[in-house]
Design a protein around this motif. Structure first.
Motif, mmCIF file in Angstrom:
data_model
loop_
_atom_site.group_PDB
_atom_site.id
_atom_site.type_symbol
_atom_site.label_atom_id
_atom_site.label_comp_id
_atom_site.label_asym_id
_atom_site.label_seq_id
_atom_site.Cartn_x
_atom_site.Cartn_y
_atom_site.Cartn_z
ATOM 1 N N LEU A 88 0.814 -1.224 0.000
ATOM 2 C CA LEU A 88 0.000 0.000 0.000
ATOM 3 C C LEU A 88 0.845 1.271 0.000
ATOM 4 C CD1 LEU A 88 -2.716 -1.095 2.582
ATOM 5 C CD2 LEU A 88 -3.056 -0.723 0.129
ATOM 6 N N GLY A 89 2.116 1.136 0.411
ATOM 7 C CA GLY A 89 2.986 2.305 0.454
ATOM 8 C C GLY A 89 2.730 3.207 1.651
ATOM 9 N N ARG A 90 2.038 2.708 2.651
ATOM 10 C CA ARG A 90 1.808 3.473 3.879
ATOM 11 C C ARG A 90 1.442 2.496 5.002
ATOM 12 N NH1 ARG A 90 -3.988 4.113 4.030
ATOM 13 N NH2 ARG A 90 -4.836 3.368 2.071
ATOM 14 N N THR A 91 1.555 2.968 6.241
ATOM 15 C CA THR A 91 1.252 2.091 7.376
ATOM 16 C C THR A 91 -0.245 2.136 7.653
ATOM 17 O OG1 THR A 91 3.435 2.559 8.264
ATOM 18 C CG2 THR A 91 1.858 1.523 9.766
ATOM 19 N N ALA A 92 -0.979 1.332 6.931
ATOM 20 C CA ALA A 92 -2.438 1.363 7.030
ATOM 21 C C ALA A 92 -2.974 0.239 7.915
ATOM 22 C CB ALA A 92 -3.058 1.247 5.639
ATOM 23 N N LEU A 93 -2.212 -0.818 8.045
ATOM 24 C CA LEU A 93 -2.665 -1.984 8.808
ATOM 25 C C LEU A 93 -1.840 -2.160 10.066
ATOM 26 C CD1 LEU A 93 -2.651 -3.557 5.509
ATOM 27 C CD2 LEU A 93 -4.413 -4.559 6.970
ATOM 28 N N THR A 94 -2.521 -2.646 11.123
ATOM 29 C CA THR A 94 -1.820 -3.046 12.336
ATOM 30 C C THR A 94 -2.185 -4.484 12.663
ATOM 31 O OG1 THR A 94 -3.635 -2.251 13.713
ATOM 32 C CG2 THR A 94 -1.863 -0.696 13.268
ATOM 33 N N TRP A 95 -1.542 -5.044 13.668
ATOM 34 C CA TRP A 95 -1.870 -6.428 14.038
ATOM 35 C C TRP A 95 -1.935 -6.558 15.547
ATOM 36 C CZ3 TRP A 95 1.658 -9.063 17.015
ATOM 37 C CH2 TRP A 95 2.969 -8.523 17.051
ATOM 38 N N GLN A 96 -2.678 -7.548 16.016
ATOM 39 C CA GLN A 96 -2.852 -7.845 17.433
ATOM 40 C C GLN A 96 -3.137 -9.345 17.570
ATOM 41 O OE1 GLN A 96 -2.566 -5.707 19.875
ATOM 42 N NE2 GLN A 96 -2.895 -3.676 18.967
ATOM 43 N N ASP A 97 -3.149 -9.805 18.826
ATOM 44 C CA ASP A 97 -3.701 -11.148 19.021
ATOM 45 C C ASP A 97 -5.199 -11.092 18.710
ATOM 46 O OD1 ASP A 97 -5.327 -11.143 21.812
ATOM 47 O OD2 ASP A 97 -3.626 -9.750 21.889
ATOM 48 N N ASN A 98 -5.821 -12.255 18.503
ATOM 49 C CA ASN A 98 -7.215 -12.285 18.051
ATOM 50 C C ASN A 98 -8.164 -11.523 18.976
ATOM 51 O OD1 ASN A 98 -6.924 -13.787 15.663
ATOM 52 N ND2 ASN A 98 -6.901 -15.732 16.775
ATOM 53 N N LEU A 99 -8.040 -11.762 20.282
ATOM 54 C CA LEU A 99 -9.005 -11.146 21.196
ATOM 55 C C LEU A 99 -8.845 -9.623 21.249
ATOM 56 C CD1 LEU A 99 -11.324 -11.443 23.164
ATOM 57 C CD2 LEU A 99 -9.675 -11.934 24.983
ATOM 58 N N ARG A 122 -14.220 -22.778 14.997
ATOM 59 C CA ARG A 122 -14.947 -22.819 16.262
ATOM 60 C C ARG A 122 -14.068 -22.321 17.416
ATOM 61 N NH1 ARG A 122 -19.536 -25.844 18.576
ATOM 62 N NH2 ARG A 122 -20.218 -26.044 16.414
ATOM 63 N N ALA A 123 -12.835 -22.818 17.476
ATOM 64 C CA ALA A 123 -11.934 -22.425 18.565
ATOM 65 C C ALA A 123 -11.616 -20.923 18.510
ATOM 66 C CB ALA A 123 -10.638 -23.241 18.498
ATOM 67 N N THR A 124 -11.442 -20.404 17.318
ATOM 68 C CA THR A 124 -11.137 -18.977 17.183
ATOM 69 C C THR A 124 -12.333 -18.126 17.605
ATOM 70 O OG1 THR A 124 -9.655 -19.512 15.339
ATOM 71 C CG2 THR A 124 -10.302 -17.203 15.578
ATOM 72 N N ALA A 125 -13.529 -18.532 17.212
ATOM 73 C CA ALA A 125 -14.728 -17.787 17.619
ATOM 74 C C ALA A 125 -14.892 -17.830 19.135
ATOM 75 C CB ALA A 125 -15.963 -18.356 16.925
ATOM 76 N N ASP A 126 -14.617 -18.989 19.735
ATOM 77 C CA ASP A 126 -14.731 -19.096 21.196
ATOM 78 C C ASP A 126 -13.714 -18.186 21.898
ATOM 79 O OD1 ASP A 126 -16.808 -20.871 20.951
ATOM 80 O OD2 ASP A 126 -15.583 -22.666 21.281
ATOM 81 N N GLU A 127 -12.527 -18.109 21.302
ATOM 82 C CA GLU A 127 -11.456 -17.288 21.870
ATOM 83 C C GLU A 127 -11.863 -15.815 21.970
ATOM 84 O OE1 GLU A 127 -8.000 -17.756 19.407
ATOM 85 O OE2 GLU A 127 -6.852 -16.223 20.479
ATOM 86 N N VAL A 128 -12.658 -15.350 21.002
ATOM 87 C CA VAL A 128 -13.026 -13.927 20.985
ATOM 88 C C VAL A 128 -14.485 -13.708 21.380
ATOM 89 C CG1 VAL A 128 -11.322 -13.496 19.172
ATOM 90 C CG2 VAL A 128 -13.706 -13.903 18.520
ATOM 91 N N ARG A 129 -15.124 -14.755 21.842
ATOM 92 C CA ARG A 129 -16.579 -14.702 22.100
ATOM 93 C C ARG A 129 -16.988 -13.512 22.967
ATOM 94 N NH1 ARG A 129 -20.750 -13.618 22.396
ATOM 95 N NH2 ARG A 129 -22.730 -14.729 22.605
ATOM 96 N N SER A 130 -16.156 -13.192 23.970
ATOM 97 C CA SER A 130 -16.531 -12.130 24.915
ATOM 98 C C SER A 130 -16.605 -10.758 24.251
ATOM 99 C CB SER A 130 -15.527 -12.096 26.066
ATOM 100 O OG SER A 130 -14.237 -11.778 25.561
ATOM 101 N N SER A 131 -16.034 -10.637 23.069
ATOM 102 C CA SER A 131 -16.019 -9.329 22.394
ATOM 103 C C SER A 131 -17.073 -9.234 21.289
ATOM 104 C CB SER A 131 -14.641 -9.086 21.773
ATOM 105 O OG SER A 131 -14.456 -9.968 20.678
ATOM 106 N N LEU A 132 -17.895 -10.274 21.116
ATOM 107 C CA LEU A 132 -18.755 -10.325 19.919
ATOM 108 C C LEU A 132 -20.175 -9.804 20.112
ATOM 109 C CD1 LEU A 132 -17.804 -13.821 18.388
ATOM 110 C CD2 LEU A 132 -16.959 -11.566 17.731
ATOM 111 N N ASP A 133 -20.667 -9.764 21.343
ATOM 112 C CA ASP A 133 -22.078 -9.406 21.532
ATOM 113 C C ASP A 133 -22.433 -8.078 20.879
ATOM 114 O OD1 ASP A 133 -22.924 -11.678 22.740
ATOM 115 O OD2 ASP A 133 -22.811 -10.898 24.782
#
Lengths: 230, 230
Positions: B54-65, B84-95
């Motif tokens: 992209l030629g610029r710092t547009a994206l960042t990264w984190q752990d899934n949650l 399934r495991a990935t969705a469960d890992e972040v479940r608390s942030s999805l509501d």
């Protein structure tokens, strides 16, 4: 080189929308087409209507078994609920032949909702039911009957051709092309689940966007790319 | 009229082919995109690669949650076996949020063979698993990762958008259009079975016709026909 005679095609359920549309297009393309039906009155009437559209007596009709016996290729276009019984009715005439099965497991009244049978594909179940002596090929599930019946309308829908016998698939691809449709090898018979499910999606799209006949095109491929290569 | 701020998008599995392709396109379109991954080294590397494109710092990264918590919309692009495991890992942030699930139930090594789970759709199973507080929308299963990653390439593939919440579907259709894709309301979440099955068919077509990325187009509909009508 000897010119091969065109196969005779029996369209079972040929009085319905999808069946009569396919019958009309193949008759127009010069194939001998027999409409198979349990209902003689309706068969005679639809046959007369289609011949009228073509301006010549190109189509005939028979009961399902007589039609299937006289044909090289049998096409099943009856509703899902009648597919098994119709196949059983003509079973004695199927050995060694190709059965093109256009059945979609629609469960009325929610026909815009994907409701695949256990195991996935209705047509894969048919192949298992009939055994390996019958070469079942799934095709034409997504083609709009509305567009097939209107000969002035180019049918903008590609055909996904699934089956366990590659030669049989090639034959069906040829029959699709003969009526102006692009058709592609789409894998073994179990892959018919995709085309079956897609039919409900297209019905959902028709309903939501108020259009008569959504279809699909495969992209990323040249229309004539390696069509008969194996 | 107040201009609405663009939502922040977390792409879980964003180091994979499909996820990184979508992340790249949304970042290019001006969205704040966070790549979620369990693997920090890989996430840092892929993130740097995409920013380089992209030629610029547009994206960042984190752990899934952390990524899911910071985002308004979460996109799941991990392999089927990890969904399934990935969705469960972040479940608390999805509501209350939209989870865009691009999962396809591919069962290696026979990925060109339709192998739907019992009940039909993997994503419908995810919606049932997460409950009604999460608005799951199935989309992007058929879009070629190969084409997404090549910004010079117009992606010739329409997006079938399935979900039980129509507003959530509309939002996803908007996100697809923002990266140049046509997207259509394709019915309730169970209809995702069609797009899931179709992915194996497209893989079969890629293999047979020796092409990198077959896709689909819906025909019989104007591209902008009633797109946001309900």
């Amino acid at each position: 080189m000897v010119q091969q005679e065109k196969p005779t095609i029996a369209v079972l359920g040929g009085t319905g929308n999808e069946g009569s549309g396919l019958a009309l297009r193949w008759a127009q393309a010069g194939y001998r087409v027999i409409i198979g039906s349990r209902n003689a009155d309706k068969a005679a009437r639809v046959c007369a209507e289609l011949n009228d559209v073509l301006g010549r007596t190109a189509l005939t009709w028979q009961d399902n078994l007589t039609a299937a016996k006289a044909a090289d290729i049998i096409v099943l276009t009856v509703p899902y609920a009648a597919a098994r019984a119709t196949a059983d009715e003509v079973r004695s005439s199927l050995d060694g032949k190709i059965l093109i099965d256009a059945t979609v497991p629609l469960v009325p009244p929610k026909v815009a909702r994907v409701q695949l049978p256990e195991g996935g594909s209705a047509v894969a179940q048919m192949q298992a039911h009939l055994g390996a002596d019958v070469r079942v090929v799934a095709a034409f599930q997504n083609v709009s009957a509305h567009h097939l019946r209107d000969l002035a309308h180019e049918v903008e829908c590609d055909v996904l051709v699934c089956g366990d016998d590659i030669d049989a698939r090639d034959t069906v691809i040829g029959l699709a092309r003969a009526i102006g449709l692009r058709a592609y090898h789409a894998g073994p018979i179990c892959n018919a689940a995709a085309a079956e499910a897609l039919t409900s999606v297209l019905i959902a799209i028709n309903s939501r966007y108020k259009i008569p006949g959504a279809g699909i095109r495969i992209t990323g491929i040249e229309a004539d790319c390696h069509a008969h290569e194996q």
